[in-house]
Design an enzyme around this catalytic site. Structure first.
Site, PDB file in Angstrom:
ATOM      1  N   GLY A   1     -13.412 -46.103 -24.815  1.00 27.97           N
ATOM      2  CA  GLY A   1     -12.089 -44.996 -23.416  1.00 27.97           C
ATOM      3  C   GLY A   1     -11.548 -44.083 -24.213  1.00 27.97           C
ATOM      4  O   GLY A   1     -11.404 -43.216 -23.380  1.00 27.97           O
TER       5      GLY A   1
ATOM      6  N   GLY B   1     -11.947 -46.182 -29.181  1.00 25.90           N
ATOM      7  CA  GLY B   1     -13.233 -46.935 -28.544  1.00 25.90           C
ATOM      8  C   GLY B   1     -13.131 -45.713 -27.749  1.00 25.90           C
ATOM      9  O   GLY B   1     -12.842 -45.062 -28.048  1.00 25.90           O
TER      10      GLY B   1
ATOM     11  N   ASP C   1     -16.782 -53.807 -32.183  1.00 24.98           N
ATOM     12  CA  ASP C   1     -18.067 -54.607 -32.070  1.00 24.98           C
ATOM     13  C   ASP C   1     -19.352 -53.536 -32.304  1.00 24.98           C
ATOM     14  O   ASP C   1     -20.366 -53.949 -32.001  1.00 24.98           O
ATOM     15  CB  ASP C   1     -18.784 -53.858 -30.474  1.00 24.98           C
ATOM     16  CG  ASP C   1     -17.291 -55.171 -29.792  1.00 24.98           C
ATOM     17  OD1 ASP C   1     -16.692 -55.419 -30.032  1.00 24.98           O
ATOM     18  OD2 ASP C   1     -17.072 -55.199 -28.326  1.00 24.98           O
TER      19      ASP C   1
ATOM     20  N   GLU D   1     -19.754 -62.521 -26.342  1.00 25.72           N
ATOM     21  CA  GLU D   1     -19.113 -62.555 -25.006  1.00 25.72           C
ATOM     22  C   GLU D   1     -19.858 -61.922 -23.155  1.00 25.72           C
ATOM     23  O   GLU D   1     -19.501 -62.388 -22.389  1.00 25.72           O
ATOM     24  CB  GLU D   1     -17.375 -62.136 -24.700  1.00 25.72           C
ATOM     25  CG  GLU D   1     -17.328 -61.280 -25.023  1.00 25.72           C
ATOM     26  CD  GLU D   1     -15.809 -60.249 -24.985  1.00 25.72           C
ATOM     27  OE1 GLU D   1     -15.950 -59.039 -26.413  1.00 25.72           O
ATOM     28  OE2 GLU D   1     -15.436 -60.518 -24.140  1.00 25.72           O
TER      29      GLU D   1
ATOM     30  N   ILE E   1      -9.948 -63.225 -34.787  1.00 20.55           N
ATOM     31  CA  ILE E   1     -10.629 -62.372 -35.308  1.00 20.55           C
ATOM     32  C   ILE E   1     -10.142 -61.169 -35.265  1.00 20.55           C
ATOM     33  O   ILE E   1     -10.041 -60.081 -35.835  1.00 20.55           O
ATOM     34  CB  ILE E   1     -12.268 -62.593 -35.247  1.00 20.55           C
ATOM     35  CG1 ILE E   1     -12.619 -63.768 -35.272  1.00 20.55           C
ATOM     36  CG2 ILE E   1     -13.329 -61.003 -35.130  1.00 20.55           C
ATOM     37  CD1 ILE E   1     -14.166 -63.831 -34.942  1.00 20.55           C
TER      38      ILE E   1
ATOM     39  N   GLY F   1     -18.174 -58.798 -28.271  1.00 24.96           N
ATOM     40  CA  GLY F   1     -19.644 -58.176 -27.775  1.00 24.96           C
ATOM     41  C   GLY F   1     -19.361 -58.089 -26.703  1.00 24.96           C
ATOM     42  O   GLY F   1     -20.350 -58.891 -25.701  1.00 24.96           O
TER      43      GLY F   1
HETATM   44  P1  ATP Z   1     -12.093 -51.074 -26.723  1.00 24.57           P
HETATM   45  O1  ATP Z   1     -13.275 -50.615 -25.329  1.00 24.57           O
HETATM   46  O2  ATP Z   1     -13.048 -51.081 -28.026  1.00 24.57           O
HETATM   47  O3  ATP Z   1     -10.770 -51.353 -26.386  1.00 24.57           O
HETATM   48  P2  ATP Z   1     -11.631 -48.167 -25.635  1.00 24.57           P
HETATM   49  O4  ATP Z   1     -10.637 -47.335 -26.149  1.00 24.57           O
HETATM   50  O5  ATP Z   1     -12.596 -48.012 -25.159  1.00 24.57           O
HETATM   51  O6  ATP Z   1     -11.672 -49.205 -26.676  1.00 24.57           O
HETATM   52  P3  ATP Z   1     -10.049 -48.241 -23.211  1.00 24.57           P
HETATM   53  O7  ATP Z   1      -9.246 -49.796 -22.200  1.00 24.57           O
HETATM   54  O8  ATP Z   1     -11.621 -48.385 -22.384  1.00 24.57           O
HETATM   55  O9  ATP Z   1     -10.469 -49.242 -24.598  1.00 24.57           O
HETATM   56  O10 ATP Z   1      -9.778 -46.936 -23.099  1.00 24.57           O
HETATM   57  C1  ATP Z   1      -8.305 -46.512 -23.658  1.00 24.57           C
HETATM   58  C2  ATP Z   1      -7.863 -45.136 -23.042  1.00 24.57           C
HETATM   59  O11 ATP Z   1      -8.697 -44.917 -22.579  1.00 24.57           O
HETATM   60  C3  ATP Z   1      -7.210 -46.230 -21.728  1.00 24.57           C
HETATM   61  O12 ATP Z   1      -6.082 -45.555 -21.633  1.00 24.57           O
HETATM   62  C4  ATP Z   1      -8.031 -45.642 -20.394  1.00 24.57           C
HETATM   63  O13 ATP Z   1      -6.875 -45.024 -19.791  1.00 24.57           O
HETATM   64  C5  ATP Z   1      -8.366 -44.317 -21.222  1.00 24.57           C
HETATM   65  N1  ATP Z   1      -9.620 -43.801 -21.090  1.00 24.57           N
HETATM   66  C6  ATP Z   1     -11.008 -44.647 -20.756  1.00 24.57           C
HETATM   67  N2  ATP Z   1     -12.265 -44.060 -20.660  1.00 24.57           N
HETATM   68  C7  ATP Z   1     -11.284 -42.120 -20.117  1.00 24.57           C
HETATM   69  C8  ATP Z   1     -12.293 -40.897 -19.472  1.00 24.57           C
HETATM   70  N3  ATP Z   1     -13.112 -41.384 -18.988  1.00 24.57           N
HETATM   71  N4  ATP Z   1     -11.213 -40.722 -18.781  1.00 24.57           N
HETATM   72  C9  ATP Z   1     -10.134 -40.466 -19.331  1.00 24.57           C
HETATM   73  N5  ATP Z   1      -9.451 -41.663 -19.773  1.00 24.57           N
HETATM   74  C10 ATP Z   1      -9.952 -42.712 -20.702  1.00 24.57           C
HETATM   75 MG    MG Z   2     -14.385 -49.629 -24.588  1.00 24.68          MG
END
Ligand code: ATP
Ligand code: MG
Length: 439
Positions: A172, A170, A201, A300, A355, A245
């Site tokens: 992140g 995602g 989402d 949510e 889901i 969400g």
């Molecule tokens: P979702 O939120 O849909 O579950 P996501 O990819 O946003 O997916 P996160 O858990 O927020 O999920 O992030 C996934 C990975 O990316 C984690 O290992 C997190 O530490 C890393 N990460 C998130 N934001 C950053 C950032 N700004 N810089 C470096 N690493 C990041």
């Molecule tokens: Mg995320």
């Protein structure tokens, strides 16, 4: 507004290698001048403006990496979404069969696996190893949250001889991918980072719809069907269904439209009043008095304004936690009916994990395959610092830096999707938060 410059895709260098796809008689090569318009909506009476376009995805005639000498690695991070295994499989098969890449690593447990001290080393992903994974939900690589030190991660990629990294996850994950790519660029290393966005989402910019979303709507509407049966099967039955969400109500709104059985849909973008005349509880009471049952969908992240404070706590990745609106509403509905001595049969259904863990449906499988193969083509051509974007029928390249830029993707509370959701429920139009964007 984006400019053409914002959409420029970084590259590791000149492409001097003939693509092996040429020998297969494949004639659909595209080049970097091929594009996909960013704005699909126009006003016929607007003055003409120069087109702003994403770079079209697809195989390039000349590529950067020599396939037989290339090592690729895949990693899945963040929460689960239907389609992750389909993406893994299609990246592996495109690299191995079409290009002849012989070494593909599957990094275990998200970014924490990009580390020589990781509990589990990478696994070898061969066509045989991924042959049957597309029928299953989840990710064979497993996933995690939490930070990874970029220097440690890049040291690890170098030690493993990785030339291409595909982070699948995602917002992140894509931000993390950008941090890694910057560290790679700082060291002047020829390692490509090509992200594949995952968001059940549907809230990552430049991707609409994302893979997993259609499956989520299908699975949610199955639950809503059951919820409707429960609600109609008891005197004054109310079924309250909590859907995913955290910040965007696309799943709840979409599921309301698909199922046509919801009488209320509560999303983060619309801060509905709870008590008093015109509030949710009164509207629900009226509906139950008139029709004897009701189905309520709640995202949510909806109704956070009903709590006295924000939760300071975050998850391992630094994402803000939310108050549990589902349990809160369940209690408030029960006390509202009790205070009026009105009979109520309340069923609370939280199918979130069911889901998320579903296998992808046909549309999402289609989308996963197209995005995954596009990622393989981009990476082999030495593109980097980018992720695959997709819009119905089109797949293209997006600089990862754009993920954190511009307004967040939210339901447009004046748009046709939210209007259709409202029309399917018959609930009042309550106030709305902030600016609107997205579909
Ligand atoms: P979702 O939120 O849909 O579950 P996501 O990819 O946003 O997916 P996160 O858990 O927020 O999920 O992030 C996934 C990975 O990316 C984690 O290992 C997190 O530490 C890393 N990460 C998130 N934001 C950053 C950032 N700004 N810089 C470096 N690493 C990041
Ligand atoms: Mg995320």
């Amino acid at each position: 507004m984006l400019t053409q410059q914002d959409l420029a895709i970084e590259s590791l260098g000149d492409c001097a290698v003939d693509s092996p796809l040429g020998a297969t008689g494949r004639s659909s090569f595209v080049d970097d001048a091929d594009g996909v318009l960013v704005e699909s909506r126009v006003r016929a009476d607007a003055p003409p403006a120069p087109p702003v376009a994403y770079q079209l995805a697809g195989p390039r005639r000349k590529i950067f990496f020599e396939p037989a000498k290339t090592t690729a690695a895949l990693v899945t991070c963040g929460g689960l979404s239907p389609g992750l295994n389909n993406v893994i499989r299609s990246v592996v098969l495109e690299l191995a069969h079409a290009y002849g890449v012989r070494r593909i690593l599957g990094i275990r447990n998200g970014y924490r696996g990009i580390d020589s001290d990781a509990a589990e080393p990478p696994i070898e992903l061969t066509p045989r190893a991924v042959a049957d994974i597309h029928h299953d939900g989840g990710t064979i690589l497993a996933s995690s949250r939490g930070p990874q030190d970029p220097e440690t991660a890049v040291d690890f990629l170098v030690s493993q001889g990785v030339d291409i990294l595909f982070p699948i996850g995602g917002d992140g994950t894509q931000r993390g991918a950008l941090v890694l790519q910057r560290e790679i660029a700082r060291r002047g290393l020829p390692i490509a980072v090509v992200g594949i966005p995952k968001t059940i989402d549907n809230d990552i910019p430049h991707v609409a719809p994302s893979f997993g979303y259609a499956t989520a709507l299908e699975a949610a509407s199955d639950c809503i069907r059951g919820a409707h049966v429960e609600a109609t099967g008891a005197p004054n039955g109310v079924a309250l269904v909590k859907l995913m969400g955290r910040d965007a109500g696309f799943i709840a709104a979409g599921a309301a439209i698909v199922s046509q059985d919801a009488n209320f849909v509560l999303v983060p973008e619309v801060p509905f009043p709870l008590e008093g005349e015109g509030g949710f509880l009164e509207a629900l009471e009226r509906r139950v008095r008139e029709r004897g049952h009701a189905v309520v969908l709640v995202a949510e992240g909806a109704g956070q304004h009903l709590f006295d404070s924000e939760i300071a706590e975050t998850d391992e990745s630094g994402n803000k936690r939310r108050w549990d609106i589902g349990v809160f509403l369940k209690d408030r509905i029960a006390s509202h009916f009790a205070a009026r001595s009105l009979e109520l049969t309340l069923k609370y259904i939280d199918p979130s994990y069911l889901i998320r863990s579903c296998p992808a449906n046909a549309w999402d499988k289609f989308l996963c395959d197209r995005m995954a193969r596009a990622a393989a083509h981009a990476a082999m051509a030495g593109k980097t610092g980018m992720m695959i974007g997709a819009r119905t029928g089109e797949v293209y390249h997006v600089p990862i830096a754009l993920v954190g830029r511009g307004p967040a993707v939210r339901l447009d509370v004046n748009g046709d999707v939210w209007n259709a959701a409202l029309a399917s429920t018959g609930q009042p139009r309550w106030g709305q938060l902030g600016r609107a964007s997205g579909g």
